[in-house]
Design a protein around this motif. Structure first.
Motif: not given
Length: 172
Positions: A63-91
């Motif tokens: 159960r902990e592994l499944k929870t960690e997997e979900g949190e990992n997926t959410q973190a990766q999505t958030l990181i991708l969104d932040l990278k996209r935001t940074n690229r857009i805001l540069k120019n």
């Protein structure tokens, strides 16, 4: 084989081993030992308790592994969104459309769907897009439904919001 499949294979091997061990211990407990071997009954009871405790530990860890997997997926999505935001805001002027086109590639939109998606982002209605592209309204509705499905969006507002949100300043 990937790491996850090795974990699952090991987990199944471990579970089968525990089941066989419990069966052996149950057999020992149900068949009375010789008089000189009475302490074996106590040891078998203790070993059975350890085996059952292992099942509990495995279920908790799973159960902990499944929870960690979900949190990992959410973190990766958030990181991708932040990278996209940074690229857009540069120019913002040129980066916005580069990011839009890059995201459309990631969603695997066809060229026609990309054209329609850009018109949607520019605020065109289905009727206006049908007029510009000289297609029927039903065709445009089907193509926009395909765009929303591929992008996992529920409609035009969510689709536009996905691209505009990185441009908005943070709330105070």
């Amino acid at each position: 084989m990937e790491k996850r499949s090795y974990r699952i294979l090991f987990l199944w091997f471990y579970v089968v081993s525990l089941v066989l061990w419990i069966i052996e211990e149950a057999y020992t407990l149900t068949n009375p030992p010789e008089i000189f071997d009475r302490f074996r009954l106590l040891i078998a009871t203790f070993e059975s308790f350890i085996a059952i405790s292992s099942f509990l530990a495995i279920s908790i860890l799973y159960r902990e592994l499944k929870t960690e997997e979900g949190e990992n997926t959410q973190a990766q999505t958030l990181i991708l969104d932040l990278k996209r935001t940074n690229r857009i805001l540069k120019n913002p002027e040129s980066s916005f459309w580069i990011e839009v086109k890059s995201q459309m590639e990631a969603w695997k939109l066809t060229n026609t769907e990309k054209e329609i998606a850009i018109l949607l982002l520019r605020g065109f209605s289905h009727q206006q897009i049908a007029g510009v592209r000289k297609k029927s309204l039903r065709t445009i509705e089907n193509q926009t439904a395909s765009i929303y499905e591929k992008s996992s969006m529920r409609g035009k507002l969510e689709f536009i919001s996905f691209f505009l949100t990185p441009l908005l300043p943070e709330e105070d």
